[in-house]
Design a protein around this motif. Structure first.
Motif, PDB file in Angstrom:
ATOM      1  N   PHE A 284       0.819  -1.212   0.000  1.00  0.00           N
ATOM      2  CA  PHE A 284       0.000   0.000   0.000  1.00  0.00           C
ATOM      3  C   PHE A 284       0.854   1.263   0.000  1.00  0.00           C
ATOM      4  N   TRP A 285       1.929   1.244   0.749  1.00  0.00           N
ATOM      5  CA  TRP A 285       2.797   2.426   0.825  1.00  0.00           C
ATOM      6  C   TRP A 285       3.365   2.783  -0.546  1.00  0.00           C
ATOM      7  N   PHE A 286       3.682   1.750  -1.369  1.00  0.00           N
ATOM      8  CA  PHE A 286       4.302   1.999  -2.662  1.00  0.00           C
ATOM      9  C   PHE A 286       3.305   2.585  -3.670  1.00  0.00           C
ATOM     10  N   PHE A 287       2.015   2.298  -3.469  1.00  0.00           N
ATOM     11  CA  PHE A 287       1.013   2.692  -4.454  1.00  0.00           C
ATOM     12  C   PHE A 287       0.251   3.961  -4.067  1.00  0.00           C
ATOM     13  N   ASN A 288       0.619   4.609  -2.954  1.00  0.00           N
ATOM     14  CA  ASN A 288      -0.188   5.707  -2.448  1.00  0.00           C
ATOM     15  C   ASN A 288       0.651   6.950  -2.240  1.00  0.00           C
ATOM     16  N   ASN A 289       0.047   8.113  -2.537  1.00  0.00           N
ATOM     17  CA  ASN A 289       0.768   9.386  -2.397  1.00  0.00           C
ATOM     18  C   ASN A 289       0.893   9.870  -0.967  1.00  0.00           C
ATOM     19  N   GLY A 290       0.084   9.321  -0.060  1.00  0.00           N
ATOM     20  CA  GLY A 290       0.181   9.723   1.336  1.00  0.00           C
ATOM     21  C   GLY A 290      -0.898  10.704   1.758  1.00  0.00           C
ATOM     22  N   ILE A 291      -0.764  11.158   2.998  1.00  0.00           N
ATOM     23  CA  ILE A 291      -1.766  12.004   3.642  1.00  0.00           C
ATOM     24  C   ILE A 291      -1.060  13.235   4.205  1.00  0.00           C
ATOM     25  N   THR A 292      -1.688  14.391   4.064  1.00  0.00           N
ATOM     26  CA  THR A 292      -1.168  15.621   4.663  1.00  0.00           C
ATOM     27  C   THR A 292      -2.160  16.124   5.705  1.00  0.00           C
ATOM     28  N   LEU A 293      -1.644  16.359   6.909  1.00  0.00           N
ATOM     29  CA  LEU A 293      -2.442  16.879   8.021  1.00  0.00           C
ATOM     30  C   LEU A 293      -1.956  18.269   8.382  1.00  0.00           C
ATOM     31  N   LEU A 294      -2.876  19.196   8.588  1.00  0.00           N
ATOM     32  CA  LEU A 294      -2.564  20.484   9.194  1.00  0.00           C
ATOM     33  C   LEU A 294      -3.114  20.498  10.613  1.00  0.00           C
ATOM     34  N   CYS A 295      -2.454  21.211  11.503  1.00  0.00           N
ATOM     35  CA  CYS A 295      -2.949  21.321  12.875  1.00  0.00           C
ATOM     36  C   CYS A 295      -2.609  22.701  13.424  1.00  0.00           C
ATOM     37  N   ASP A 296      -3.395  23.132  14.406  1.00  0.00           N
ATOM     38  CA  ASP A 296      -3.126  24.431  15.028  1.00  0.00           C
ATOM     39  C   ASP A 296      -1.881  24.376  15.904  1.00  0.00           C
ATOM     40  N   THR A 297      -1.765  23.299  16.690  1.00  0.00           N
ATOM     41  CA  THR A 297      -0.581  23.120  17.538  1.00  0.00           C
ATOM     42  C   THR A 297      -0.140  21.669  17.477  1.00  0.00           C
ATOM     43  N   LEU A 298       1.139  21.463  17.761  1.00  0.00           N
ATOM     44  CA  LEU A 298       1.743  20.131  17.679  1.00  0.00           C
ATOM     45  C   LEU A 298       2.664  19.946  18.871  1.00  0.00           C
ATOM     46  N   ALA A 299       2.527  18.818  19.591  1.00  0.00           N
ATOM     47  CA  ALA A 299       3.393  18.509  20.739  1.00  0.00           C
ATOM     48  C   ALA A 299       3.935  17.093  20.580  1.00  0.00           C
TER      49      ALA A 299
END
Length: 721
Positions: A284-299
């Motif tokens: 699956f990793w080889f066939f997929n472009n991936g996911i992008t997440l935005l967040c207000d804060t990150l810890a």
């Protein structure tokens, strides 16, 4: 047709102050109208009773916002009336550590007065409370006296003076000073008293937040990650597809609030993702472009920095801005066989918006959406104007306005989509060009630029209000209903003119109606709608007359009504005749006399649509039962799983309908028969006319689209004879 100028004090993307006041008023009456006690005002005039009700409801709203209690409990906190000594509401918390004293003032104009005398009376009430002189207050206060006493007896308790005033201007300086003096006096021996002020915009935000879901908190467990610190903080690494499936289980489509579209359902691309997860999760990793997440804060929470072991990223305000289709496909695959996808991983990129410039989130969203085909209308979802209209629909109308592709179309009584709204506004526009464009294709209404339809219909500086949009939609629906209802009275060339010119007719009717009050909430719009049928019939007759008179009975209907210049001419002629009020010309006999139609072979819908490339791959389809028996037989089964009534189009001659319920392809009729079988409809017909039961957005069936396509491609000279 355009919205009113934005008033001072509001950005172009939020409601102007006078609209905010009206939205708050509606919310107060809706939420507290049956809860607030106004029995002591029985002898007052109706308007005075309503103003007092609104003022008391405003105090209750402040209590609910401050304490988090239910509306009924907030209403019980209101003590306004005789012997309230300047206090309109009293509230305490469950731990008896905090007391709120509220004074509220309402104004329908957003200019409520809160003067020095009001502040002094408020402070006097505070002193009586502090001195335990509860007997000076009315019976409503007496009912709350034990709770107040408990707070005052608590050594660590606090008191907050709350002013809730429906005014856009700040409180007067002398009022603020007196309240501050009281605070200083009470705080000589410790921090006991503080203040909280709600003005018009603060109150509006409280009401708006009632409709807003809380931000999503998400934990992303990532391995083999890379950390980026400049210019903005970000992580990229591998995440288990099982974790991603759990994200959707917890939050569903709210995960995609910042995305330009919702999951598109079962498309060929998305079915391929599901099949890969089911059959080859390690690939699956080889066939997929991936996911992008935005967040207000990150810890980040590191298990061990030294060994590069996995990291747990704790996100607040998380949203998937690219990869919605991937997340949805993972979730569907996990529902089928959670164990089978356990070996799957996908690349996830997490970007923190902390310290990012304005507009950065939208720029990332726009740049990263490439895996499924992106249409021009998808980027409309990023426009703050659309967000403002959607918010206005909720607050002003309590209706739904959908913007993103993939969101289900609201029922006709509960709202509309941006496509329906754009079509209505295009028909209502001052010249006929946009109505003509909307007939050629909805995609033409998303054109940007100074002369683009989108910029003019949804102008940021003069955006249409919810009332204008919704009422325009209602007018267009009534126009379409009238044309459908009167269709049997026309044939031959008249039928072709109306079919090809329905949006031009709608434009003419919009211009002929008196729509001056379209923005005013109190306008009797039902009275306007009653004028539509007559206007439609007159406009239709005049349009048929002028097409023949101006361009000749041998002119091609399709080309005449697709030409913007000719349509402008026709609109001007028809509107002039409508304005003069002269008798409507009768249709020629050959347009009215019912002829025995030539027997024609029923067109085969699927090859007709595929040959003409009418529908794009992935076009959503919705099942509609044909007739009451079928509706009653299928209703319960469809309600159990909404995906059963949904499918998408695939340009394949054999089995072009991809069913959302199982991810398999069928012919339109074959799928209907399979649905009948699964629903257990014992009295189902032997054969199904499937193309007449599958509908695209806009309300046309595959069968109707095929007929239109054949007509447009026909060289039969009888069409325009």
């Amino acid at each position: 047709m355009s919205g009113k100028p934005v008033a001072s004090g509001a950005t172009p993307f939020e409601a102007p102050p006078e609209t905010q006041v009206r939205q708050v008023r509606d919310a107060l009456l809706r939420e507290f109208g049956e809860l607030i006690d106004i029995s002591d005002l029985a002898n007052k005039p109706p308007n005075e009773r309503e103003q007092s009700l609104l003022s008391r409801a405003l105090a209750a709203l402040a209590v609910r916002d401050l304490t988090g209690c239910e509306s009924a409990a907030a209403a019980e906190a209101v003590i306004d009336g005789r012997d309230d000594i300047g206090i309109d509401a009293v509230a305490t918390d469950e731990s008896a550590s905090h007391l709120w004293l509220v004074q509220s003032k309402w104004s329908d104009k957003g200019r409520a007065r809160f003067e020095l005398a009001d502040a002094l009376k408020f402070i006097e009430g505070l002193r009586y409370v502090d001195a335990r002189k509860f007997d000076r207050f009315n019976i409503r206060f007496q009912n709350l006296a034990d709770q107040v006493a408990a707070v005052l007896s608590n050594p660590g308790s606090k008191i907050t003076l709350v002013t809730a005033v429906m005014r856009t201007d700040p409180l007067a300086r002398d009022v603020v000073q007196r309240l501050s003096d009281a605070q200083d006096e009470f705080n000589q021996l410790g921090n006991i008293l503080d203040q909280r002020s709600y003005l018009a915009r603060d109150i509006w935000e409280v009401v708006r937040n009632d409709f807003t879901e809380p931000p999503i908190a998400l934990t992303v467990r990532m391995q083999d990650y890379v950390k980026i610190t400049e210019p903005y903080e970000a992580f990229q690494g591998l995440v288990s597809v099982a974790d991603i499936a759990a994200w959707y289980d917890d939050h569903e489509d709210r995960l995609f609030d910042r995305n330009i579209r919702k999951p598109l359902g079962i498309t060929q691309v998305n079915q391929g993702l599901i099949d890969t997860l089911a059959d080859e999760p390690h690939n699956f990793w080889f066939f997929n472009n991936g996911i992008t997440l935005l967040c207000d804060t990150l810890a980040p929470d590191y298990f061990s920095r030294a060994t590069r072991s996995p990291v747990a990223l704790k996100l607040d305000g998380a949203s998937v801005v690219n990869g919605a289709q991937t997340v949805h496909a993972i979730h569907r695959a996990s529902r089928k066989d959670a164990a089978a996808i356990g070996d799957g991983y996908v690349t996830v990129r997490v970007i923190s918006l902390t310290n990012c410039p304005a507009g950065f989130a939208d720029a990332v969203t726009t740049a990263t959406n490439t895996q499924n085909r992106v249409e021009r209308r998808d980027f409309v979802a990023l426009d703050p104007v659309q967000r403002a209209i959607r918010e206005d629909f909720l607050l002003s109308l309590q209706k739904t306005y959908t913007v993103k592709r993939g969101e289900p179309e609201p029922s006709p009584e509960s709202g509309c989509s941006v496509e329906v709204a754009a079509t209505a506004l295009a028909c209502a526009y001052r010249n006929s060009d946009f109505a003509v464009r909307s007939k050629r294709g909805i995609d033409l209404l998303w054109e940007q630029g100074t002369q683009g339809a989108y910029q003019l219909l949804f102008n940021a500086q003069d955006r249409p209000s919810a009332h204008q949009v919704w009422r325009s939609v209602l007018v267009l629906r009534e126009i379409d209903a009238t044309l459908h209802r009167t269709a049997k009275s026309r044939q031959a060339r008249a039928e072709a003119i109306v079919e090809r010119g329905d949006r031009l007719i709608a434009h003419i009717v919009f211009q002929a109606l008196d729509l001056d009050g379209i923005d005013e909430p109190d306008t009797d719009w039902d009275a306007v709608l009653t004028q539509v049928p007559n206007a439609v019939e007159r406009a239709t007759a005049w349009l048929v007359h002028h097409v023949d008179a101006e361009f000749g009975q041998s002119s091609l209907v399709s080309s005449t009504l697709a030409d913007p210049d000719r349509c402008r001419t026709l609109a001007g002629l028809v509107l002039a005749d409508l304005k003069r009020g002269v008798p409507v010309p009768d249709l020629p006999l050959e347009y009215r006399i019912v002829k025995i139609p030539k027997q024609q072979r029923r067109p085969n819908a699927v090859p007709t649509l595929i040959d003409a490339r009418v529908l794009a791959d992935g076009t959503p389809l919705t099942y509609r039962a044909a007739g009451r028996p079928e509706r009653e037989a299928m209703a319960a089964w469809l309600a159990e799983d909404p995906s059963r009534g949904s499918a998408t189009w695939v340009n394949q001659r054999v089995r072009p309908v991809l069913w959302a319920a199982d991810g398999k392809r069928y012919s339109p009729s074959g799928l209907v028969q399979e649905m009948w079988r699964l629903a257990g409809w014992s009295k189902a017909p032997v054969a199904a006319q499937g193309p007449s039961r599958w509908y695209v957005s806009g309300g046309k069936s595959l069968w109707a689209l095929a007929r239109e396509t054949l007509a447009s491609l026909s060289d039969d000279p009888d069409e325009d004879a």
